[in-house]
Design a protein around this motif. Structure first.
Motif, PDB file in Angstrom:
ATOM      1  N   GLY A 166      19.376 -11.221 -49.028  1.00  0.00           N
ATOM      2  CA  GLY A 166      18.689 -10.005 -49.283  1.00  0.00           C
ATOM      3  C   GLY A 166      17.316 -10.225 -50.162  1.00  0.00           C
ATOM      4  N   ASN A 167      16.604  -9.233 -50.085  1.00  0.00           N
ATOM      5  CA  ASN A 167      15.292  -9.368 -50.866  1.00  0.00           C
ATOM      6  C   ASN A 167      14.481 -10.432 -50.572  1.00  0.00           C
ATOM      7  OD1 ASN A 167      15.921  -7.100 -52.541  1.00  0.00           O
ATOM      8  ND2 ASN A 167      17.368  -8.473 -53.911  1.00  0.00           N
ATOM      9  N   GLY A 168      14.664 -10.622 -49.241  1.00  0.00           N
ATOM     10  CA  GLY A 168      13.449 -11.778 -48.822  1.00  0.00           C
ATOM     11  C   GLY A 168      14.014 -13.238 -49.103  1.00  0.00           C
ATOM     12  N   GLU A 169      15.108 -13.389 -49.495  1.00  0.00           N
ATOM     13  CA  GLU A 169      15.759 -14.653 -49.854  1.00  0.00           C
ATOM     14  C   GLU A 169      16.838 -15.407 -48.935  1.00  0.00           C
ATOM     15  OE1 GLU A 169      15.153 -14.921 -54.497  1.00  0.00           O
ATOM     16  OE2 GLU A 169      17.004 -13.914 -54.085  1.00  0.00           O
ATOM     17  N   PHE A 170      16.715 -16.734 -48.773  1.00  0.00           N
ATOM     18  CA  PHE A 170      17.586 -17.243 -47.843  1.00  0.00           C
ATOM     19  C   PHE A 170      18.490 -18.505 -48.468  1.00  0.00           C
ATOM     20  CE2 PHE A 170      14.376 -15.237 -45.472  1.00  0.00           C
ATOM     21  CZ  PHE A 170      15.327 -14.944 -44.107  1.00  0.00           C
ATOM     22  N   VAL A 171      19.482 -18.710 -47.853  1.00  0.00           N
ATOM     23  CA  VAL A 171      20.210 -20.230 -48.418  1.00  0.00           C
ATOM     24  C   VAL A 171      20.296 -21.007 -47.211  1.00  0.00           C
ATOM     25  CG1 VAL A 171      22.357 -21.038 -49.246  1.00  0.00           C
ATOM     26  CG2 VAL A 171      21.467 -18.912 -50.550  1.00  0.00           C
TER      27      VAL A 171
ATOM     28  N   ARG B 267      24.657 -33.544 -44.518  1.00  0.00           N
ATOM     29  CA  ARG B 267      25.446 -34.584 -44.917  1.00  0.00           C
ATOM     30  C   ARG B 267      25.643 -34.757 -46.460  1.00  0.00           C
ATOM     31  NH1 ARG B 267      22.396 -35.955 -40.520  1.00  0.00           N
ATOM     32  NH2 ARG B 267      23.380 -37.447 -39.107  1.00  0.00           N
ATOM     33  N   ILE B 268      24.611 -34.292 -47.512  1.00  0.00           N
ATOM     34  CA  ILE B 268      24.782 -34.339 -48.850  1.00  0.00           C
ATOM     35  C   ILE B 268      25.359 -33.163 -49.158  1.00  0.00           C
ATOM     36  CG2 ILE B 268      22.530 -35.869 -49.143  1.00  0.00           C
ATOM     37  CD1 ILE B 268      21.188 -33.347 -49.731  1.00  0.00           C
ATOM     38  N   GLN B 269      25.633 -32.122 -48.494  1.00  0.00           N
ATOM     39  CA  GLN B 269      26.568 -31.002 -48.819  1.00  0.00           C
ATOM     40  C   GLN B 269      25.832 -30.152 -49.978  1.00  0.00           C
ATOM     41  OE1 GLN B 269      30.890 -31.020 -47.519  1.00  0.00           O
ATOM     42  NE2 GLN B 269      30.767 -33.065 -48.567  1.00  0.00           N
ATOM     43  N   ASP B 270      24.678 -30.184 -49.816  1.00  0.00           N
ATOM     44  CA  ASP B 270      23.986 -29.262 -51.003  1.00  0.00           C
ATOM     45  C   ASP B 270      23.502 -27.855 -50.301  1.00  0.00           C
ATOM     46  OD1 ASP B 270      24.565 -31.125 -52.753  1.00  0.00           O
ATOM     47  OD2 ASP B 270      22.616 -32.009 -52.900  1.00  0.00           O
ATOM     48  N   VAL B 271      23.213 -26.791 -51.253  1.00  0.00           N
ATOM     49  CA  VAL B 271      22.813 -25.576 -50.735  1.00  0.00           C
ATOM     50  C   VAL B 271      21.433 -25.344 -51.688  1.00  0.00           C
ATOM     51  CG1 VAL B 271      24.662 -24.454 -49.555  1.00  0.00           C
ATOM     52  CG2 VAL B 271      24.412 -24.466 -51.903  1.00  0.00           C
ATOM     53  N   TYR B 272      20.358 -24.576 -51.062  1.00  0.00           N
ATOM     54  CA  TYR B 272      19.297 -24.416 -51.641  1.00  0.00           C
ATOM     55  C   TYR B 272      18.882 -22.905 -51.298  1.00  0.00           C
ATOM     56  CZ  TYR B 272      18.916 -29.509 -51.498  1.00  0.00           C
ATOM     57  OH  TYR B 272      19.190 -30.734 -51.708  1.00  0.00           O
ATOM     58  N   LYS B 273      18.103 -22.306 -52.399  1.00  0.00           N
ATOM     59  CA  LYS B 273      17.889 -20.986 -52.161  1.00  0.00           C
ATOM     60  C   LYS B 273      16.354 -20.731 -52.296  1.00  0.00           C
ATOM     61  CE  LYS B 273      18.011 -17.781 -55.906  1.00  0.00           C
ATOM     62  NZ  LYS B 273      18.300 -16.982 -56.725  1.00  0.00           N
ATOM     63  N   LEU B 274      15.591 -19.960 -51.258  1.00  0.00           N
ATOM     64  CA  LEU B 274      14.467 -19.985 -51.081  1.00  0.00           C
ATOM     65  C   LEU B 274      13.764 -18.637 -50.897  1.00  0.00           C
ATOM     66  CD1 LEU B 274      13.129 -19.854 -47.949  1.00  0.00           C
ATOM     67  CD2 LEU B 274      14.167 -22.196 -47.885  1.00  0.00           C
ATOM     68  N   SER B 275      12.791 -18.115 -51.469  1.00  0.00           N
ATOM     69  CA  SER B 275      12.061 -16.885 -50.999  1.00  0.00           C
ATOM     70  C   SER B 275      11.172 -17.241 -49.797  1.00  0.00           C
ATOM     71  CB  SER B 275      11.385 -16.433 -52.270  1.00  0.00           C
ATOM     72  OG  SER B 275      12.331 -16.054 -53.120  1.00  0.00           O
ATOM     73  N   TYR B 276      11.327 -16.321 -48.617  1.00  0.00           N
ATOM     74  CA  TYR B 276      10.420 -16.623 -47.513  1.00  0.00           C
ATOM     75  C   TYR B 276       9.133 -16.150 -47.769  1.00  0.00           C
ATOM     76  CZ  TYR B 276       8.754 -16.407 -42.630  1.00  0.00           C
ATOM     77  OH  TYR B 276       7.897 -16.573 -41.724  1.00  0.00           O
TER      78      TYR B 276
END
Length: 298
Positions: free
Chosen positions: A100-105, A110-119
């Motif tokens: 939502g609100n233009g944001e993605f995860v 392999r490293i099993q990390d997740v990141y939040k970014l604004s497109y």
């Protein structure tokens, strides 16, 4: 003017109920057996391959990312390119979900990390500058393959590919780098791997809104699964693509599956939905009630 006949209405209800019994029995499911492949399109040159796809409910467009993590690309539902954003520092992006609100995860396998970014179309997102959360230790090429945001609860559902397969649910707090992810169920779905997941919580009020779509690349099969791990329906992809691994669904029920070629395949189902038949039966029952009351008061 012909009079109301309770017997005729009752007979019509009985006939309709009998003919729609198989449909009513599946009313708790999206029912993938209703779906057919109706079209497909090739992704643009900005997407050298595609491993994950998500539907943006604010713009009604699709976003795709490849497992080399070079770009995130926005396309219209007919494949028309709208824009793209460069990614740097990523190298194993297998999961993508809109929050939502233009944001993605985005998830790194392999490293099993997740990141939040604004497109931002035409912009760039560097992995090192984004808020991130570790969902587990570094593993081989069998880690987090898919992630989906649950709009109803604000939680996430993830799938781990194999050795062992995993389906987890919980909250992810990007501000403080913590999570509450835990096993949703122990997968025993009859497929060789788990390559993506899509929650159906966007279908508010539908009987299947709590279910999940899970895709298996190695078994080439899309599954509809309950949150206890029961398979309700499936769609075979064996004659369509052997390298598909990403799935998402729009508000109208259209399913989009992407592969590494890169292509997007579109699955649609006829309307009305099974629950529409249930509403029809309820309407006929109401008419029967009126007829019954009129007969008694006559």
């Amino acid at each position: 003017m012909p009079s109301f006949s309770f017997q005729r209405v009752a007979a019509a209800i009985a006939l309709l109920s009998a003919s729609l019994a198989p449909v009513a029995a599946q009313a708790q499911a999206l029912d993938l057996s209703r779906y057919t492949l109706t079209s497909s399109f090739a992704l643009p040159g900005t997407a050298s391959e595609s491993s994950a796809i998500t539907w943006n409910w604010d713009t009604n467009t699709l976003f795709v990312v490849g497992d080399e993590g070079d770009t995130i690309t926005e396309v219209a539902r007919d494949g028309t390119v709208i824009g793209s954003m460069s990614l740097s520092g990523f190298d194993d992006t297998e999961g993508l979900t809109y929050i939502g609100n233009g944001e993605f995860v985005i998830g790194e396998e392999r490293i099993q990390d997740v990141y939040k970014l604004s497109y931002q179309s035409g912009g760039n997102a560097s992995r090192g500058s984004l808020q991130s959360v570790s969902l587990g230790g570094t593993v081989g090429n069998e880690g987090i393959e898919g992630i989906s945001f649950d709009r109803a609860s604000g939680q996430f559902v993830t799938v781990k590919e194999k050795n062992p397969q995993g389906v987890q649910v919980g909250g992810i707090n990007f501000a403080n780098g913590t999570h509450t992810m835990s096993n949703l169920f122990t997968p025993n779905l009859g497929v060789a791997d788990l390559s993506d997941v899509q929650v159906l919580s966007g279908f508010t009020g539908a009987s299947f809104a709590d279910n999940l779509l899970i895709y298996s690349q190695e078994s080439q099969r899309l599954l509809e699964v309950t949150r206890t791990g029961q398979v309700l329906s499936s769609f075979a992809f064996t004659t369509i693509s052997g390298i598909a691994e990403g799935v998402t669904i729009a508000a109208d029920g259209t399913i989009f599956i992407t592969d590494e070629s890169p292509f997007v395949y579109i699955l649609t189902a006829p309307v009305p939905e099974p629950e529409t038949y249930a509403m029809l039966l309820a309407g006929l029952a109401a008419v029967a009630g009126v007829a019954r009351r009129r007969r008694r008061s006559a």
